[in-house]
Design a protein around this motif. Sequence first.
Motif, PDB file in Angstrom:
ATOM      1  N   THR B 375       0.829  -1.203   0.000  1.00 38.91           N
ATOM      2  CA  THR B 375       0.000   0.000   0.000  1.00 38.91           C
ATOM      3  C   THR B 375       0.862   1.251   0.000  1.00 38.91           C
ATOM      4  O   THR B 375       0.649   2.171  -0.803  1.00 38.91           O
ATOM      5  CB  THR B 375      -0.913   0.016   1.249  1.00 38.91           C
ATOM      6  N   VAL B 379       1.185   4.266  -2.792  1.00 42.71           N
ATOM      7  CA  VAL B 379       1.002   5.686  -2.500  1.00 42.71           C
ATOM      8  C   VAL B 379       2.197   6.483  -3.026  1.00 42.71           C
ATOM      9  O   VAL B 379       2.042   7.480  -3.740  1.00 42.71           O
ATOM     10  CB  VAL B 379       0.834   5.914  -0.979  1.00 42.71           C
ATOM     11  N   PHE B 480      -7.729  17.223  -3.618  1.00 40.32           N
ATOM     12  CA  PHE B 480      -7.858  15.980  -2.879  1.00 40.32           C
ATOM     13  C   PHE B 480      -9.060  15.168  -3.356  1.00 40.32           C
ATOM     14  O   PHE B 480      -8.987  13.984  -3.637  1.00 40.32           O
ATOM     15  CB  PHE B 480      -7.988  16.324  -1.390  1.00 40.32           C
ATOM     16  N   ILE B 483      -8.684  13.846  -6.967  1.00 39.89           N
ATOM     17  CA  ILE B 483      -7.844  12.665  -7.087  1.00 39.89           C
ATOM     18  C   ILE B 483      -8.556  11.437  -6.556  1.00 39.89           C
ATOM     19  O   ILE B 483      -8.527  10.366  -7.158  1.00 39.89           O
ATOM     20  CB  ILE B 483      -6.506  12.918  -6.364  1.00 39.89           C
ATOM     21  N   ARG B 484      -9.221  11.610  -5.448  1.00 44.33           N
ATOM     22  CA  ARG B 484      -9.888  10.470  -4.834  1.00 44.33           C
ATOM     23  C   ARG B 484     -11.034   9.966  -5.706  1.00 44.33           C
ATOM     24  O   ARG B 484     -11.209   8.782  -5.906  1.00 44.33           O
ATOM     25  CB  ARG B 484     -10.417  10.883  -3.462  1.00 44.33           C
ATOM     26  N   LEU B 488      -8.021   8.526  -9.228  1.00 44.94           N
ATOM     27  CA  LEU B 488      -7.741   7.194  -8.690  1.00 44.94           C
ATOM     28  C   LEU B 488      -8.638   6.098  -9.268  1.00 44.94           C
ATOM     29  O   LEU B 488      -8.139   5.055  -9.657  1.00 44.94           O
ATOM     30  CB  LEU B 488      -7.838   7.204  -7.166  1.00 44.94           C
ATOM     31  N   MET B 492      -7.008   3.003 -10.980  1.00 44.27           N
ATOM     32  CA  MET B 492      -7.065   1.949  -9.971  1.00 44.27           C
ATOM     33  C   MET B 492      -6.737   0.552 -10.486  1.00 44.27           C
ATOM     34  O   MET B 492      -6.027  -0.192  -9.807  1.00 44.27           O
ATOM     35  CB  MET B 492      -8.453   1.955  -9.299  1.00 44.27           C
ATOM     36  N   LEU B 561      -9.040 -10.754  -5.633  1.00 45.81           N
ATOM     37  CA  LEU B 561      -9.581  -9.517  -5.081  1.00 45.81           C
ATOM     38  C   LEU B 561      -9.100  -8.307  -5.857  1.00 45.81           C
ATOM     39  O   LEU B 561      -9.875  -7.436  -6.238  1.00 45.81           O
ATOM     40  CB  LEU B 561      -9.146  -9.371  -3.626  1.00 45.81           C
ATOM     41  N   ILE B 567     -13.190  -7.592  -5.613  1.00 48.87           N
ATOM     42  CA  ILE B 567     -13.727  -6.505  -4.802  1.00 48.87           C
ATOM     43  C   ILE B 567     -15.113  -6.119  -5.302  1.00 48.87           C
ATOM     44  O   ILE B 567     -16.051  -5.944  -4.534  1.00 48.87           O
ATOM     45  CB  ILE B 567     -12.772  -5.302  -4.824  1.00 48.87           C
TER      46      ILE B 567
ATOM     47  N   LYS C   2     -11.590  -6.701   3.060  1.00 50.12           N
ATOM     48  CA  LYS C   2     -10.735  -6.315   1.935  1.00 50.12           C
ATOM     49  C   LYS C   2     -11.189  -4.975   1.377  1.00 50.12           C
ATOM     50  O   LYS C   2     -10.392  -4.175   0.923  1.00 50.12           O
ATOM     51  CB  LYS C   2     -10.779  -7.376   0.845  1.00 50.12           C
ATOM     52  N   LYS C   3     -12.488  -4.797   1.439  1.00 51.97           N
ATOM     53  CA  LYS C   3     -13.033  -3.559   0.930  1.00 51.97           C
ATOM     54  C   LYS C   3     -12.480  -2.396   1.744  1.00 51.97           C
ATOM     55  O   LYS C   3     -12.072  -1.371   1.219  1.00 51.97           O
ATOM     56  CB  LYS C   3     -14.553  -3.629   1.037  1.00 51.97           C
ATOM     57  N   ILE C   5      -9.778  -2.404   3.297  1.00 49.43           N
ATOM     58  CA  ILE C   5      -8.361  -2.215   2.991  1.00 49.43           C
ATOM     59  C   ILE C   5      -8.174  -1.389   1.733  1.00 49.43           C
ATOM     60  O   ILE C   5      -7.375  -0.460   1.691  1.00 49.43           O
ATOM     61  CB  ILE C   5      -7.661  -3.589   2.836  1.00 49.43           C
ATOM     62  N   THR C   6      -8.959  -1.717   0.707  1.00 51.12           N
ATOM     63  CA  THR C   6      -8.816  -0.934  -0.521  1.00 51.12           C
ATOM     64  C   THR C   6      -9.234   0.500  -0.282  1.00 51.12           C
ATOM     65  O   THR C   6      -8.612   1.436  -0.801  1.00 51.12           O
ATOM     66  CB  THR C   6      -9.668  -1.489  -1.675  1.00 51.12           C
ATOM     67  N   MET C   8      -8.960   2.059   2.419  1.00 44.27           N
ATOM     68  CA  MET C   8      -7.841   2.654   3.157  1.00 44.27           C
ATOM     69  C   MET C   8      -6.714   3.010   2.195  1.00 44.27           C
ATOM     70  O   MET C   8      -6.168   4.105   2.216  1.00 44.27           O
ATOM     71  CB  MET C   8      -7.353   1.644   4.196  1.00 44.27           C
ATOM     72  N   ALA C   9      -6.429   2.033   1.324  1.00 42.33           N
ATOM     73  CA  ALA C   9      -5.349   2.260   0.369  1.00 42.33           C
ATOM     74  C   ALA C   9      -5.659   3.466  -0.497  1.00 42.33           C
ATOM     75  O   ALA C   9      -4.815   4.340  -0.710  1.00 42.33           O
ATOM     76  CB  ALA C   9      -5.174   1.020  -0.505  1.00 42.33           C
ATOM     77  N   ALA C  10      -6.900   3.516  -0.950  1.00 43.23           N
ATOM     78  CA  ALA C  10      -7.299   4.618  -1.815  1.00 43.23           C
ATOM     79  C   ALA C  10      -7.163   5.943  -1.083  1.00 43.23           C
ATOM     80  O   ALA C  10      -6.647   6.921  -1.623  1.00 43.23           O
ATOM     81  CB  ALA C  10      -8.738   4.412  -2.271  1.00 43.23           C
ATOM     82  N   THR C  11      -7.588   5.947   0.158  1.00 49.05           N
ATOM     83  CA  THR C  11      -7.529   7.190   0.920  1.00 49.05           C
ATOM     84  C   THR C  11      -6.082   7.610   1.116  1.00 49.05           C
ATOM     85  O   THR C  11      -5.721   8.762   0.889  1.00 49.05           O
ATOM     86  CB  THR C  11      -8.201   6.995   2.293  1.00 49.05           C
ATOM     87  N   MET C  12      -5.257   6.635   1.506  1.00 53.54           N
ATOM     88  CA  MET C  12      -3.849   6.962   1.723  1.00 53.54           C
ATOM     89  C   MET C  12      -3.240   7.575   0.476  1.00 53.54           C
ATOM     90  O   MET C  12      -2.515   8.553   0.515  1.00 53.54           O
ATOM     91  CB  MET C  12      -3.069   5.692   2.081  1.00 53.54           C
ATOM     92  N   MET C  13      -3.584   6.945  -0.635  1.00 56.37           N
ATOM     93  CA  MET C  13      -3.023   7.413  -1.891  1.00 56.37           C
ATOM     94  C   MET C  13      -3.492   8.805  -2.211  1.00 56.37           C
ATOM     95  O   MET C  13      -2.735   9.665  -2.613  1.00 56.37           O
ATOM     96  CB  MET C  13      -3.488   6.477  -2.986  1.00 56.37           C
ATOM     97  N   ALA C  14      -4.781   8.989  -2.003  1.00 57.13           N
ATOM     98  CA  ALA C  14      -5.356  10.290  -2.285  1.00 57.13           C
ATOM     99  C   ALA C  14      -4.681  11.342  -1.433  1.00 57.13           C
ATOM    100  O   ALA C  14      -4.354  12.436  -1.896  1.00 57.13           O
ATOM    101  CB  ALA C  14      -6.852  10.261  -2.001  1.00 57.13           C
ATOM    102  N   ILE C  15      -4.430  10.974  -0.181  1.00 56.59           N
ATOM    103  CA  ILE C  15      -3.786  11.911   0.724  1.00 56.59           C
ATOM    104  C   ILE C  15      -2.428  12.326   0.175  1.00 56.59           C
ATOM    105  O   ILE C  15      -2.104  13.494   0.054  1.00 56.59           O
ATOM    106  CB  ILE C  15      -3.600  11.264   2.109  1.00 56.59           C
TER     107      ILE C  15
END
Lengths: 334, 584, 367
Positions: B375, B379, B480, B483-484, B488, B492, B561, B567, C2-3, C5-6, C8-15
């Motif tokens: 992760t 990032v 922000f 991007i989100r 992304l 993704m 996943l 997912i 897992k959802k 986690i993703t 979270m990952a997305a948020t971290m990345m966005a940050i």
Amino acid sequence: MIKYEQVEIKYGNFVAIENLNLEVREGEFFTFLGPSGCGKTTSLRALVGFLTPSKGKIIVGGDDVTNLPVEKRNIGMVFQSYALFPTMSVYENIAFGLKVKKLPKAEINQKVRAVAAKIQINDEQLRKNVSELSGGQQQRVALARAIVLEPKILCLDEPLSNLDAKLRIELRRELKRLQKDLGITTLYVTHDQEEALTLSDRIAVFNNGFIEQVGTPHEIYNHSSSEFVCDFIGDINRLETGILKKINEQEQAGLDIHKTGFVRIERCIDTEKPGYVSIEGVVIDKEFDGVMTKYTVKCGDEIIKYLEKNDGFQFYDEGDEISVFINPKDIMQF
Amino acid sequence: MNKLTAKFRESNISIPSLALKIFLIWFIVTFLIFPNVNLLLNVFIKDGQFSTDAITKVMKSTRAIKSLKNSFILAVASIVTVNISGILVVLFTEYFDIKGSKLLSLGFMTTLIYGGVVLVTGYKFVYGETGIVTTILCNLYPGMDRQWFVGFWAVLFIMTFSGTSNHMMFLTNAIRGLDYHTIEAARNMGASQMTILFKIVLPTMSPTIFAITILTFLAALSTMSGPLIVGGPDFQTINPMIKVFAGMQGSREIAALLAIILGLATSILLLIMQRVEKRGNYISVSKTKARLVKQKIENPIMNVAAHIVAYTMFVIYMLPIINVLVFSFTDGLTIKTGMITADSFTLENYAKLFRSATAYKPYLVSVVYSLLAATAVAVIGVAVARIVTKGKKKLDKLFEPAILIPWLLPSTMIALGLMMTYDVPRLLLGTKVLIATPVIMLLAYIIIKIPFSYRMIRAAFIGLDANMEEAAKVMGAKPFYTIRKVILPIIMPVVLSVVVLNFNSLLAEYDLSVFLYHPSFQPLGIVIKSATDETATVDAQAMSFVYTVVLMVISTIALWLGRYGGIKQIKNMIMKSKKGVNGR
Amino acid sequence: MKKAITAMAATMMAIALAGCGGSKEETAPVKADGGEETADVSASESSGSKSNGSDETICIYTNNASDGRAEWFSEKAAEAGYDVLIVDVGASDATNRVMAERNNPLCDVLFGLNNIEYEKLKAADCLEQWKPDWTETVDQNLIDKDGYYYPVSTTPLLLIGNADYENMPSDWTDLVQEKYKGQYQLHGLGGGTGKTVYASIVSRYKDPEGELGISEEGWEMAKGFIGNAHDIAEGADSIGDVIDGTYPMDEHWASGVLTEQKNRDYKFQIMTPEVGEPFVVESLAIVKGTDKYDLCVEFCNWLGGSEMQLEWSNNFGTIPCQQEALENVSDDIRELVAVLKPQDLDWAFIAENVDAWVEKAELEFMQ
């Protein structure tokens, strides 16, 4: 409403826009017209906020927005590529800006549906992914996405260029109607003079980072202020020394024979009228499009084109000797 | 203060982006540059003098020179063979209309869930002395040497069919993004299928192929298991030697020198690739794309041939993994001798693994470490890729070479660099000592995965329509949010692929971990190694297979996943159940 | 999950990403990201200092933990009232770790390493002096004169051969002969077995004038010994190869030989050179910087004591150093020990030079 004051925009060392001064009035449909690379899109992007001028100010509604972040300007924009978000449905695309504003769900829903109705997107289409729509529908969504936010200003960057001719005309009409209904001040960028003339209240013709002329379609077309403008807009005949001399001989027009004279092709006719001078020539080409026939006539060393409305009579043929009549008052010289 | 902010505005610098850049610069200096420079200085400077002993020693060593040569031969050869097999694999599953392509792609995906020692051992079981293929061949040609699967060709063979993971992941994406209109246009102009494939399809995918070529080259240069297990006396490569020397305090300068030679070769390749890449234009100019339709091979002979090749490859891919699965249910002696009898089978290995109350712990540790690292790398990769592709200043472009540094050094050296640098308080880290903390291994995991991740994510950014972001901005979205919600989601799929690949490859990481793991958090790689150590008994190898099979299960789940819509499926299921509740 | 986690990952990345845009809101999350890392560091410190902080757990680095030994060992320790954390590392890795962790030691007790490694650690000032209560009952010659490490068990390194192999050599030095080419298997010189056997041969030719302290003759010998050998491929079954005669000889450690004989129901030939076999002495030491020195000493008294060592031997076939334990070991161990004798080796000399010797071998002699 919108004012550009001595704006200069640079890309690195290249000056794209030099000293731009322009005012757009409230509620106006204003078009930036010009060939590609003339600075029209650059000027638009500076207004929206994607570019920051290196000099000068941009004023919107009395406030200096030169350094205001894009997202705070409340200007709607439609891109040439539409830039629809491929990961979202049509509904989500339209609702995007409303969600950003954190409006209540019910209000978002109501607004999206209202605007969808306006641009003729039905419920089923709203649920679709944007990639499943046709080009014209995508265009509508891009427009809906912009106007749903009720912006003060709407910017359209060549929005119709990716569509086929028929659809372009259809959407052009719709756009005009919508703009009048909503009363949004609209800035429109295009290289298509026909689009500019049909849509605009006023037009600014750009050339090489400068504005050549600002005016109503009528003024721009009939009273072009420069060779570039009259050459760029509409079809034109270039009259050189030989023909100009002939005109001066027949009528005291006082044309300068050392400069090129310009006359719109539809101002030339093949029947005599008072005040018109006649020029003899031979028909060398004709193009018939149903409504009009465009004749190309060789007059001495020069070429004159003229238009004739379809009145059911026989055309002239190639090789026919005819006279073309021109009113010296229609001749523009710069 | 007002003046300052005004100045920022004028120069188009935003404070958050500045903060991010400062963070990245700190990260690069602290973890990518300083430890490695420190390591090199440490090993080359003896008693205050720059020592060139290592060069003399290496030049004198016929073994070192030969191993280096072998590494390069292998790297260059595998660029060719892996690309051929990788491209074929993707064409068979995505481009050509091959019967049963779903089944084929399952087979070709097996390289994504296992690797390293176990994979090579799997091949050895199939083609080695007692292997099924060898037995069949020996029946056909009785005089044949049973030990034929050894040396360069054996190593290259394994590389060729096990190195296609990146093709499966990224080339598949590229070919799916192909504009079918271009193929139709070419046919319309009278091009044959061959011409279309070689003149239209492959050139369009060349950016991806270039990127994968670099990865293949790097993988071949640093390969360990292949040569060690089937290389035999004549085909040993340099990386095992580097590892031995890196582990010996007095010999680290030799390890460093050898590593530098590999690093130089890598940088040359990177430069060449960049040149080649710059020459072409690969950005799709199509306004509207059409979905790819699978091509039926018209020439019947070619069609049959393609099917035969595809299924032969499928068998090659499947045999080792089936062997591993089967052997995980047998006792150690069966594995060692390769002779399967009716009473070879046992569940004891699995029982042994799960009987122990703490058996799950290393899995948990590795899953957490790998997930965190994967992760974090994503990032960083996204941030740097964005700066490099969006940035206008010269400094922004400098992020790229800096972020690729870990590619130039073997992971063992990176571990040593971290160990030797952060064993004392350093100002860069606020005088914290990193060694013997759980963080150091996480950092190392992150570091080694950065270049790969960056390279792949950058490609995704390049394909992005810049208007997309502007459109969001115009609608009032802050960076922000944009991007989100906009950027992304679009990139993704690539990011997730990268995360999954990183996650899977870190799960059983050993080379770095052995230096850096914290005793309280032993990762799988360490546990597997100690369970299968040479000092362990005959069952050790069976255990390593059991561990691997469990790993394969985890990797498969991760793959499903992250990459194959898992997912989404879960989301849909949740949505459905919600809908059911709401009665909408 | 897992959802989550993703997400979270997305948020971290966005940050991390948002910074590129430019708005005030993002500064906070970027900091939070960094904060997370510092949180991690502090969390790690609390657990990292576990061995120091929660004073009960003794952290042991040992190369003696594979194959169920660790589980058995920690059970035994628990019975005796010790909470131990056993870290299974190879001998030289353990040394490297302890040296690297000098400023933040995790390990309290080192167990099972040989003299070569302890000498290096001693030289690097990584060990604590101590004295167990069982020194009287072990061979005094095996005890470190400076009082840093104490012997627990010995492992003779042997050359074993196929039962029917006729040309069994009488000493390692015989292996350089042409007839042994490719007949014996060489373990990697990075590992304990290979390294020690090699050192035991090379160090016989001590010559202060020679390269790396070894005479010309010694290097000839080393070259022949390594050049003639078959290098064991990773994952190969070296014992199996001995039994089926592919490579009829192999270096192996005594306890392993016994285990393999039992598991495979086979009896190997064992070479017994006149000079004796290299006996690797596995010792116990306490790492410098531990904050539970007293507990460690107490623990080492228990671990190295007669009773524990006998049990260890009964379970894993080791040869204890404790006199009393040695007298009670199983018959096959006693039988084996009876025919073996320790080679007289200068461990300090070996420890000082062995890395350089290995380096030379890796570079020049190996193929």
